[in-house]
Design a protein around this motif. Sequence first.
Motif, PDB file in Angstrom:
ATOM      1  N   THR A  16       0.997  -1.152   0.124  1.00  0.00           N
ATOM      2  CA  THR A  16      -0.140   0.105  -0.143  1.00  0.00           C
ATOM      3  C   THR A  16       0.735   1.351  -0.025  1.00  0.00           C
ATOM      4  N   PRO A  17       0.702   2.179  -1.117  1.00  0.00           N
ATOM      5  CA  PRO A  17       1.572   3.342  -1.070  1.00  0.00           C
ATOM      6  C   PRO A  17       0.908   4.565  -0.219  1.00  0.00           C
ATOM      7  N   ILE A  18       1.789   5.074   0.660  1.00  0.00           N
ATOM      8  CA  ILE A  18       1.106   6.290   1.448  1.00  0.00           C
ATOM      9  C   ILE A  18       2.112   7.325   0.507  1.00  0.00           C
ATOM     10  N   ASP A  19       1.325   8.703   0.512  1.00  0.00           N
ATOM     11  CA  ASP A  19       1.984   9.707   0.205  1.00  0.00           C
ATOM     12  C   ASP A  19       2.441  10.569   1.539  1.00  0.00           C
ATOM     13  N   PRO A  20       3.558  10.681   1.695  1.00  0.00           N
ATOM     14  CA  PRO A  20       4.078  11.187   3.157  1.00  0.00           C
ATOM     15  C   PRO A  20       3.915  12.792   3.068  1.00  0.00           C
ATOM     16  N   LYS A  21       3.566  13.411   2.028  1.00  0.00           N
ATOM     17  CA  LYS A  21       3.375  14.772   1.945  1.00  0.00           C
ATOM     18  C   LYS A  21       1.718  15.048   2.357  1.00  0.00           C
ATOM     19  N   THR A  22       1.003  14.207   2.083  1.00  0.00           N
ATOM     20  CA  THR A  22      -0.632  14.341   2.515  1.00  0.00           C
ATOM     21  C   THR A  22      -1.016  13.321   3.479  1.00  0.00           C
ATOM     22  N   GLY A  23      -0.354  12.182   3.555  1.00  0.00           N
ATOM     23  CA  GLY A  23      -0.571  11.340   4.555  1.00  0.00           C
ATOM     24  C   GLY A  23      -1.713  10.391   3.855  1.00  0.00           C
ATOM     25  N   LYS A  24      -2.002  10.437   2.705  1.00  0.00           N
ATOM     26  CA  LYS A  24      -3.017   9.564   2.107  1.00  0.00           C
ATOM     27  C   LYS A  24      -2.612   8.408   1.552  1.00  0.00           C
ATOM     28  N   ALA A  25      -3.172   7.298   1.547  1.00  0.00           N
ATOM     29  CA  ALA A  25      -3.095   5.898   1.022  1.00  0.00           C
ATOM     30  C   ALA A  25      -3.390   5.694  -0.437  1.00  0.00           C
ATOM     31  N   GLY A  26      -2.623   5.300  -1.269  1.00  0.00           N
ATOM     32  CA  GLY A  26      -3.085   5.003  -2.342  1.00  0.00           C
ATOM     33  C   GLY A  26      -3.589   3.473  -2.928  1.00  0.00           C
ATOM     34  N   LYS A  27      -3.750   3.334  -3.948  1.00  0.00           N
ATOM     35  CA  LYS A  27      -4.268   1.994  -4.527  1.00  0.00           C
ATOM     36  C   LYS A  27      -3.138   0.856  -4.324  1.00  0.00           C
ATOM     37  N   PRO A  28      -3.397  -0.246  -3.773  1.00  0.00           N
ATOM     38  CA  PRO A  28      -2.325  -1.189  -3.235  1.00  0.00           C
ATOM     39  C   PRO A  28      -1.849  -1.693  -4.668  1.00  0.00           C
ATOM     40  N   VAL A  29      -0.716  -2.117  -4.560  1.00  0.00           N
ATOM     41  CA  VAL A  29      -0.155  -2.934  -5.881  1.00  0.00           C
ATOM     42  C   VAL A  29       0.131  -4.272  -5.470  1.00  0.00           C
ATOM     43  N   ASP A  30      -0.121  -5.054  -6.328  1.00  0.00           N
ATOM     44  CA  ASP A  30       0.040  -6.718  -6.274  1.00  0.00           C
ATOM     45  C   ASP A  30       1.454  -7.110  -6.026  1.00  0.00           C
ATOM     46  N   VAL A  31       1.705  -7.619  -4.860  1.00  0.00           N
ATOM     47  CA  VAL A  31       3.173  -7.935  -4.605  1.00  0.00           C
ATOM     48  C   VAL A  31       3.009  -9.339  -3.765  1.00  0.00           C
ATOM     49  N   HIS A  32       3.734 -10.308  -4.269  1.00  0.00           N
ATOM     50  CA  HIS A  32       3.261 -11.645  -3.247  1.00  0.00           C
ATOM     51  C   HIS A  32       4.408 -11.585  -2.309  1.00  0.00           C
ATOM     52  N   ASP A  33       3.858 -11.994  -1.095  1.00  0.00           N
ATOM     53  CA  ASP A  33       4.622 -12.269   0.273  1.00  0.00           C
ATOM     54  C   ASP A  33       5.659 -11.263   0.576  1.00  0.00           C
ATOM     55  N   PRO A  34       5.226  -9.872   0.543  1.00  0.00           N
ATOM     56  CA  PRO A  34       6.103  -8.923   0.915  1.00  0.00           C
ATOM     57  C   PRO A  34       6.385  -8.926   2.284  1.00  0.00           C
ATOM     58  N   TYR A  35       7.162  -9.693   2.986  1.00  0.00           N
ATOM     59  CA  TYR A  35       7.741  -9.459   4.553  1.00  0.00           C
ATOM     60  C   TYR A  35       8.344  -8.375   4.629  1.00  0.00           C
ATOM     61  N   ASN A  36       9.278  -8.026   3.832  1.00  0.00           N
ATOM     62  CA  ASN A  36      10.112  -6.823   3.864  1.00  0.00           C
ATOM     63  C   ASN A  36      10.504  -6.295   2.529  1.00  0.00           C
ATOM     64  N   LEU A  37      11.066  -5.129   2.565  1.00  0.00           N
ATOM     65  CA  LEU A  37      11.420  -4.451   1.192  1.00  0.00           C
ATOM     66  C   LEU A  37      12.656  -3.570   1.282  1.00  0.00           C
ATOM     67  N   TYR A  38      13.321  -3.722   0.217  1.00  0.00           N
ATOM     68  CA  TYR A  38      14.684  -3.000   0.446  1.00  0.00           C
ATOM     69  C   TYR A  38      15.194  -2.698  -1.089  1.00  0.00           C
ATOM     70  N   PHE A  39      16.128  -1.463  -1.331  1.00  0.00           N
ATOM     71  CA  PHE A  39      16.013  -1.191  -2.683  1.00  0.00           C
ATOM     72  C   PHE A  39      17.624  -1.149  -2.892  1.00  0.00           C
ATOM     73  N   THR A  40      17.995  -1.363  -4.149  1.00  0.00           N
ATOM     74  CA  THR A  40      19.486  -1.472  -4.583  1.00  0.00           C
ATOM     75  C   THR A  40      19.932  -0.115  -4.587  1.00  0.00           C
ATOM     76  N   PRO A  41      21.172  -0.047  -4.291  1.00  0.00           N
ATOM     77  CA  PRO A  41      21.818   1.288  -4.198  1.00  0.00           C
ATOM     78  C   PRO A  41      21.775   2.175  -5.376  1.00  0.00           C
ATOM     79  N   ASP A  42      21.795   1.543  -6.525  1.00  0.00           N
ATOM     80  CA  ASP A  42      21.614   2.255  -7.725  1.00  0.00           C
ATOM     81  C   ASP A  42      20.280   2.760  -8.192  1.00  0.00           C
ATOM     82  N   GLY A  43      19.373   2.334  -7.330  1.00  0.00           N
ATOM     83  CA  GLY A  43      17.907   2.818  -7.562  1.00  0.00           C
ATOM     84  C   GLY A  43      17.091   2.079  -8.402  1.00  0.00           C
ATOM     85  N   LYS A  44      17.669   1.116  -8.809  1.00  0.00           N
ATOM     86  CA  LYS A  44      16.920   0.350 -10.019  1.00  0.00           C
ATOM     87  C   LYS A  44      15.721  -0.497  -9.685  1.00  0.00           C
ATOM     88  N   TYR A  45      16.068  -1.160  -8.608  1.00  0.00           N
ATOM     89  CA  TYR A  45      15.515  -2.414  -8.051  1.00  0.00           C
ATOM     90  C   TYR A  45      14.837  -2.379  -6.691  1.00  0.00           C
TER      91      TYR A  45
END
Length: 406
Positions: free
Chosen positions: A151-180
């Motif tokens: 579920t995306p939340i806009d931290p400027k408004t505090g409003k939640a957006g439409k959920p994105v289908d992702v299977h089993d997202p226990y935790n989430l990280y981002f590669t340092p190049d910002g690609k993935y």
Amino acid sequence: MPPTPPTPPTPASRPLRVLIAGAVCAVLAALPACSGTDSAHHTDEALGSEAPARPEQPGRPQADALPGMPPVLDPKDAYAADRPGRLAEAVKDFPTRIYVPNTNSNTVSVIDPKTYKVTETIPVGRQPQHVVPSWDLKTLWVNNDLGNSLTPIDPKTGKAGKPVDVHDPYNLYFTPDGKYAVVMASKDRQLVFRDAHTMDRVKTVPVTCGGVNHADFSLNGRYFIVSCEFSGELLKVDTAKMRVVGQQKLDVRGAMPQDVKMSPDGRTFYIADMVADGLWILNGDTFAKPRFLPTGKGAHGLYVSRDSREMYVSNRGEGTVSVFDFAQDKLTKKWRLPQGGSPDMGGVSADGKVLWLSGRYNSEVYAIDTRSGKQLARIKVGSGPHGLAVYPQPGRYSLGHTGIFR
């Protein structure tokens, strides 16, 4: 980790100072901003300051760095961009809030840190585990583990957006190049590399350990260390090749490694273990057998101070926080919560003065003074509060979890 872990897989385991700053900013167009940081260690007085950000001088590119990764500001301090109050341009207008995912209530409690009051309760998907800042700092992703969505939340408004289908997202990280984005698919036993913006699947990496959950990246971004809580193992993953290049079993029966954090100089990784009751201290480059440091019962979350001198260790099983000094390589303090508690995951305020932690089994959140260790507030929230995010925080980009910023 979920309140009730799945059955463990085996009986023995449980679970250039840059001359042309403008040109560099153009090359790193995806960066939220070239905003101010200070790589020097600050005094205790400066730690609590809220000085306005200064124009940032990008660091020197490393010859061995992951291509596309923003240059390291200070090779001796991975957290040089995280100094008190030095917010990127992209987040300067965001209100400061504490976002608390309640795993049993399927909600996110939003706290105003000035009043210590819950200002809003946002319904999200089933079993939200962590609130994760995106690489570009513009979105907060709520990891709905059993809901198989983000579920995306806009931290400027505090409003939640439409959920994105992702299977089993226990935790989430981002590669340092910002690609993935890297989804820690714990039940699926997978590391899933996805497009950092669309969340489309790019590559699935099956793993042979149980319960992939937490991670941190090397200083050059070339690899990351992953904890596997239900089989008591660690993985080393090549970032560019997207494959596991190392795996080892921890030397404690029933070990349950949790949060992972790199030292400021990039030489060492620390892994909290809630069964071994302390920290595994690992050389990430060699991936040799780690040594162990006891901290307290149920060691769980790891958070670096704004001056890069200390690391706070939440000991969930005994209601304490241990303070580890990087230079001295030892514990120097232990703070005990009045009336006990279950301090779990969280983060440090932008000014460095307050450590915020969820109380996993007490339906509450703790605010702790980072100078004295005094409890400032206990705030009632929903049931099963877990991966709490303090937002915004200083830094140029996010590597994920509840806020690993560089």
